[in-house]
Design a protein around this motif. Structure first.
Motif, short mmCIF file in Angstrom:
data_model
loop_
_atom_site.label_atom_id
_atom_site.label_comp_id
_atom_site.label_asym_id
_atom_site.label_seq_id
_atom_site.Cartn_x
_atom_site.Cartn_y
_atom_site.Cartn_z
N ARG A 1 0.51 -1.82 0.23
CA ARG A 1 -0.11 -0.73 0.37
C ARG A 1 1.22 1.71 0.11
O ARG A 1 0.63 2.45 -0.66
N LEU A 2 1.99 1.61 0.87
CA LEU A 2 2.70 2.34 1.13
C LEU A 2 4.51 2.38 0.55
O LEU A 2 5.07 1.38 1.64
N ILE A 3 4.71 2.68 -0.67
CA ILE A 3 5.89 2.26 -0.93
C ILE A 3 6.71 3.33 -0.83
O ILE A 3 6.51 4.57 -1.89
N LEU A 4 8.14 3.54 -0.45
CA LEU A 4 9.36 4.02 -0.73
C LEU A 4 10.02 3.64 -0.95
O LEU A 4 10.65 3.00 -0.97
N THR A 5 10.89 4.33 -1.92
CA THR A 5 12.25 4.41 -1.67
C THR A 5 13.17 5.55 -1.11
O THR A 5 13.15 7.04 -0.63
#
Length: 300
Positions: free
Chosen positions: A274-278
């Motif tokens: 649902r929540l994806i960061l790099t």
């Protein structure tokens, strides 16, 4: 008739109380594509702005400052490496002020209540000074251990109260080894799927990549399903450089390893998509992978 009216009133009140209770228990939910910004100056060039637009990134977790143990006689925790906003934050971006706290700040004798107030107050002041209005949350980053977990959690409870007084949510980073501990008192966590190995143990070509190796992640997967805190996931896109026997060694998380890790954790918990960061936004990191590869990393 009076009895009927009374039953109706009681029913309405019961419904309202239940709804309010459910709302109180509902965690602060985030979803979509996000990115960390981990530099000491805030300046977005055209490549970085294009990256944010291309991948529909509207939330930036921006490191505001570190908290370190002072080198004076008091050894009190103090801010360090505060970011300078050399450019206005675009109105289209929501900023999540993020504070990195050195583990040794969480030791006996520290006034966690005072530290919590000072950190939140400093964040609010920085927002006001730099006209950063689109802020709804604070994030705390700390590599806490079993030894100082209780003290750190007490600190988080105090930060959370200070944040709530300003209508702000609170999140925290979660490292793999912290999954075996009770969940911290925050609204949600971001699982850090990078720096999974150790540079000190790196033995040259052919050994495990210290930035990310699925073999280092797998022992912790069993904790994910029972971990009750809502989680997002952060993946590495950076380069790690070091000297080994006089030779410069560059570590980069292999794209295939990032995708394999992403698939492995999402099999354990679907909400991790649902929540994806790099980690993290920088011109050189934008060029690390192709746009199509970034789309695969940000795939929900």
């Amino acid at each position: 008739m009076k009895s009927l009216i009374l039953y109706i009133v009681i029913g309405i009140l019961s419904f309202c109380l239940t709804a309010c209770s459910e709302e109180a228990r509902t965690p602060f939910a985030r979803s979509g594509n996000s990115v960390y910004y981990w530099q000491t100056t805030f300046v977005l060039d055209s490549v970085e702005r294009a990256f944010l637009k291309c991948h529909d990134i509207k939330t930036v977790y921006c490191r505001y400052f570190d908290v370190v143990v002072g080198d004076g006689a008091s050894d009190l925790p103090m801010p360090n490496a505060t970011i300078q906003f050399l450019q206005s934050v675009p109105d289209s971006l929501e900023i999540v002020p993020t504070v990195f706290i050195m583990n040794n700040c969480m030791q006996r004798g520290v006034n966690t209540d005072s530290l919590a107030r000072l950190i939140v107050r400093r964040i609010v002041q920085m927002n006001e000074t730099n006209d950063i209005a689109n802020v709804h949350e604070i994030q705390i980053d700390c590599d806490y251990t079993l030894r100082n977990r209780e003290l750190y959690y007490r600190f988080l409870e105090q930060v959370r109260q200070e944040a709530r007084n300003r209508q702000l949510a609170l999140s925290a980073t979660i490292r793999l080894h912290q999954l075996s501990m009770p969940e911290p008192p925050v609204d949600y966590g971001v699982l850090m799927l990078y720096n999974t190995g150790s540079l000190e143990k790196y033995e040259g070509e052919g050994s495990r990549n210290p930035i990310l190796d699925l073999r280092d992640v797998q022992p912790y997967l069993r904790y994910l399903r029972d971990y009750r805190l809502p989680l997002g996931a952060a993946y590495p896109v950076f380069l790690w450089q070091r000297e080994l026997y006089g030779v410069s060694i560059n570590h980069v998380a292999d794209y295939e390893e990032v995708v394999r890790t992403k698939q492995a954790v999402e099999r354990e918990r679907e909400d991790l998509r649902r929540l994806i960061l790099t980690y993290h936004l920088a011109h050189e990191n934008v060029d690390r992978y192709t746009s199509k590869q970034y789309e695969e990393i940000y795939k929900h």
